[in-house]
Each structure stands twice: as structure tokens, then as C-alpha cells.
Design a protein around this motif. Structure first.
Motif, PDB file in Angstrom:
ATOM      1  N   VAL A  95      66.648 -22.196   0.043  1.00  0.00           N
ATOM      2  CA  VAL A  95      68.054 -22.240  -0.370  1.00  0.00           C
ATOM      3  C   VAL A  95      68.905 -21.957   0.867  1.00  0.00           C
ATOM      4  O   VAL A  95      68.626 -21.029   1.628  1.00  0.00           O
ATOM      5  N   GLN A 104      76.724 -21.738  -1.482  1.00  0.00           N
ATOM      6  CA  GLN A 104      75.402 -22.359  -1.395  1.00  0.00           C
ATOM      7  C   GLN A 104      75.584 -23.826  -1.013  1.00  0.00           C
ATOM      8  O   GLN A 104      76.224 -24.589  -1.725  1.00  0.00           O
ATOM      9  N   ASP A 107      69.748 -26.801  -1.814  1.00  0.00           N
ATOM     10  CA  ASP A 107      68.482 -26.237  -2.265  1.00  0.00           C
ATOM     11  C   ASP A 107      67.421 -27.307  -2.053  1.00  0.00           C
ATOM     12  O   ASP A 107      67.405 -28.323  -2.747  1.00  0.00           O
ATOM     13  N   THR A 109      64.092 -28.673  -2.506  1.00  0.00           N
ATOM     14  CA  THR A 109      62.959 -28.458  -3.404  1.00  0.00           C
ATOM     15  C   THR A 109      61.900 -29.553  -3.329  1.00  0.00           C
ATOM     16  O   THR A 109      60.890 -29.460  -4.017  1.00  0.00           O
ATOM     17  N   ARG A 237      63.092 -19.548 -10.126  1.00  0.00           N
ATOM     18  CA  ARG A 237      62.741 -20.929 -10.467  1.00  0.00           C
ATOM     19  C   ARG A 237      61.728 -21.018 -11.608  1.00  0.00           C
ATOM     20  O   ARG A 237      61.434 -22.105 -12.087  1.00  0.00           O
TER      21      ARG A 237
END
Length: 345
Positions: A95, A104, A107, A109, A237
Motif C-alpha cells: 500500500v 493513499q 494498492d 495487489t 485483506r
């Protein structure tokens, strides 16, 4: 390699090259006019997720990243060369947060996923852009724009379907060893787990899920006590939390019901969203009780805890009850996936 899950780095994109003020000087063309080219663009800075990395430890040594500046423009309307981008590899699950604002930015992933964190400056304009019917020999140019510059906080959050939540010495590491190929450290004293461990739990053909074992929590964890929020965030998560309770603690002053209540309190203080996540109660170490006492003790604990969700009694050491637990977790995860697909349809 040491497990590092949070670092701060500085990134700076390159500035654009300046525009050129140039004029044609060729034989038989006495009034050649302006021909200054534009400056090249500065290099940008990108972060790229790499599944081959599992820690941010490399950033302990290099914390500043800077892209090159674009080349200045040249005569004959030649544009300066743009600088190469800088691509920084980070683990999947990183992140990215702007340190000064707390925003933010992204992210990461998926393997190969990229995030632009500092954009290179645009090149300046050469004098060829400023010629007109009234200005046949312009000397105006523009300078290249500066590149973006930022301080970033990188936070690694493990990618797991199921998280193990429990007090120190609840048997989380023993359980993950029993159901997967992960081999975290196990000992008869608390805090043997100092960083998250991931294990792939295989239930059947093409049926598996990832389980995360995080260090045990103590009272005050939400305020940073012990390993605190540093590892609570790794549960963010997960889709199911297995609340592991030492049903037969060695310390006679330790009460499983109080342990559970304290842990739930820390979870609610840290994140109401995480506390509201689906949570199953897993009573561990029942192998320490005679078989005829296990079921009555299980009922007594569940009643004292006022627990209303799924309950499982297992022994991480002997593996008793773990197969049924994993099978039911897999079935529930498939239900969650199916519901998500239907909601998107």
C-alpha cells in the motif's frame, strides 16, 4: 532476510529539458528563421509489484530515488531526448501512502501492476513555436517543468484469505504448521512469531486458500503495545478471521474467556470494520484434556463467551479437528466468491 513491512522513501521525478533558441544558418537561405527544438520530458518514477519479493527490507539501504532530467532542445527543430523512467520493485500487497497528507495513492495487489508516484516534468518549448507574421526572429523559449517530488510511506499487507487471531502462545503457529507446508517457529513460550507467516492450505483438487499467522496480540495492542498495530493491519485483506483461543492454558490464572474478551476489545479499538468481519471461534489444545471431558468443556466455554458464530475444537499439535475446519473454511470462501460474482453480474 529480515521481515520489514513499513518504510519511508523519497522519490523525485526528473525535470523537463529547456527549449532551444536557435536560427537556421544555411548557405543561400539568408532568412532561415527560428528552428529551436523542444526539451525532452523528465523521467517518471513508478512502483511495480513483484511476486518474487516478500519484504521491504531492500529499502533499508536505499531510500532516495531520482529520475534523470530531460535533454535540452537543439537546433534544426531537434527535440531533446526524454529521460528514462525509474521503476522500483515492491512486494505484491504494498500500500502506497503520501507521507505528508496521509492520502493513499494506490494498492498494488497483482504481479506486474504499476503505480505512477512521481510524474516527470514536461519539456520546454523552442523558439520555433513563437514565430509569427510580426515576430520573424523570436528569441523566446520556455524552461522545462520540474518533476514531482514526494515522500512516500510503503506498507506491506499480506495477501491472505484467512487470518489467525489470538493471544501469545494460543497455538497459531502450530495450527498453520498442521494444515499447510509453512514452518514458522514453534516453542513453549510466547512471542515466538515475530513476523507474519503465510501458508497455503490445500483442501482438494483446485481447492486451496492462504492462511496468515500473525504475531500474538496483548492488551493495548491497538495503542501500539507489544507488536501493536504493526501486525494488526495484516489482517485487513482477510475475509475470515479464525479467533484462536487456548482452551487449556498452562497458567492457572489465565482465563480463556477473558483472553477472548480482551482481544475483541483491541480489535474493535483498532478497526470497527475489521471487528465486524466474519469471525469463527477455534478452541485449541483440547488434546490436553481427556476425551470424555472435551465436549463438556467446549460447551462451557462457548456459553461463558456468549459466542453465536461457528465453533470448532481442534488440536494443532495432533491435527484432530483441523481437517473439518479447513474444509468448512474452503466452502465458506467459495460461497463468498460466488456471492461477489453475482453482485457484479
Amino acid at each position: 532476510m529480515k521481515f520489514v513491512d513499513e518504510v519511508t522513501i523519497h522519490v523525485a521525478a526528473g525535470g523537463g529539458g529547456d527549449g532551444s533558441a536557435s536560427f537556421r544558418r544555411e548557405k543561400f537561405i539568408p532568412l532561415g528563421g527560428p528552428d529551436g527544438g523542444d526539451g525532452g520530458a523528465g523521467g517518471s518514477v513508478w512502483l511495480e509489484a513483484d511476486e518474487g519479493l516478500n519484504t521491504l527490507a531492500d529499502f533499508r539501504h536505499v531510500r532516495r530515488y531520482r529520475a534523470e532530467r530531460g535533454q535540452n532542445g537543439m537546433g534544426s527543430q531537434r527535440t531533446g531526448k526524454s529521460a528514462e523512467d525509474v521503476v522500483i520493485a515492491v512486494p505484491v500487497g504494498t500500500v502506497v501512502v503520501e507521507k505528508n497528507t496521509g492520502e493513499q495513492l494506490g494498492d498494488l495487489t497483482g504481479h506486474g501492476e504499476r503505480l505512477l508516484v512521481a510524474k516527470g516534468g514536461r519539456g520546454g518549448l523552442g523558439n520555433v513555436h513563437f514565430k509569427s507574421s510580426t515576430n520573424r526572429a523570436p528569441r523566446q523559449t520556455t524552461s522545462g517543468k520540474p518533476g514531482e517530488e514526494r515522500d512516500l510511506r510503503l506498507e506491506l499487507r499480506v495477501l491472505a484469505d484467512v487470518g489467525l487471531l489470538g493471544m501469545p502462545n494460543a497455538g497459531k503457529s502450530t495450527l498453520i504448521r498442521a494444515v499447510s507446508a509453512a514452518r514458522p517457529r514453534v516453542a513453549d513460550y510466547p512471542f515466538t512469531t515475530l513476523h507474519p507467516n503465510l501458508g497455503v492450505v490445500s483442501v482438494g483438487p483446485a481447492q486451496s486458500f492462504v492462511m496468515a499467522d500473525i504475531p500474538g496480540l496483548i492488551e493495548g495492542a491497538a495503542d501500539g503495545a507489544g507488536l501493536g498495530v504493526r501486525f494488526l493491519k495484516h489482517l485487513g485483506r482477510t475475509r475470515i478471521l479464525l479467533h484462536l483461543v487456548d482452551a487449556v492454558p498452562h497458567d492457572p490464572e489465565q482465563d480463556p474467556v477473558e483472553d477472548m474478551q480482551r482481544l475483541v476489545g483491541e480489535l474493535e479499538r483498532f478497526s470497527p470494520d475489521l471487528a465486524a468481519r466474519e469471525r469463527w471461534l477455534v478452541l485449541n489444545k483440547l488434546d490436553l484434556l481427556p476425551e470424555d471431558e472435551r465436549e463438556p468443556w467446549k460447551r462451557e466455554l462457548v456459553e461463558a463467551m456468549a459466542w453465536e458464530g461457528p465453533v470448532y475444537a481442534v488440536s494443532g499439535l495432533t491435527g484432530v479437528g483441523t481437517e473439518a475446519l479447513c474444509r468448512d473454511v474452503m466452502a465458506r470462501l467459495e460461497q463468498i466468491d460466488e456471492a461477489a460474482r453475482e453482485a457484479q453480474a
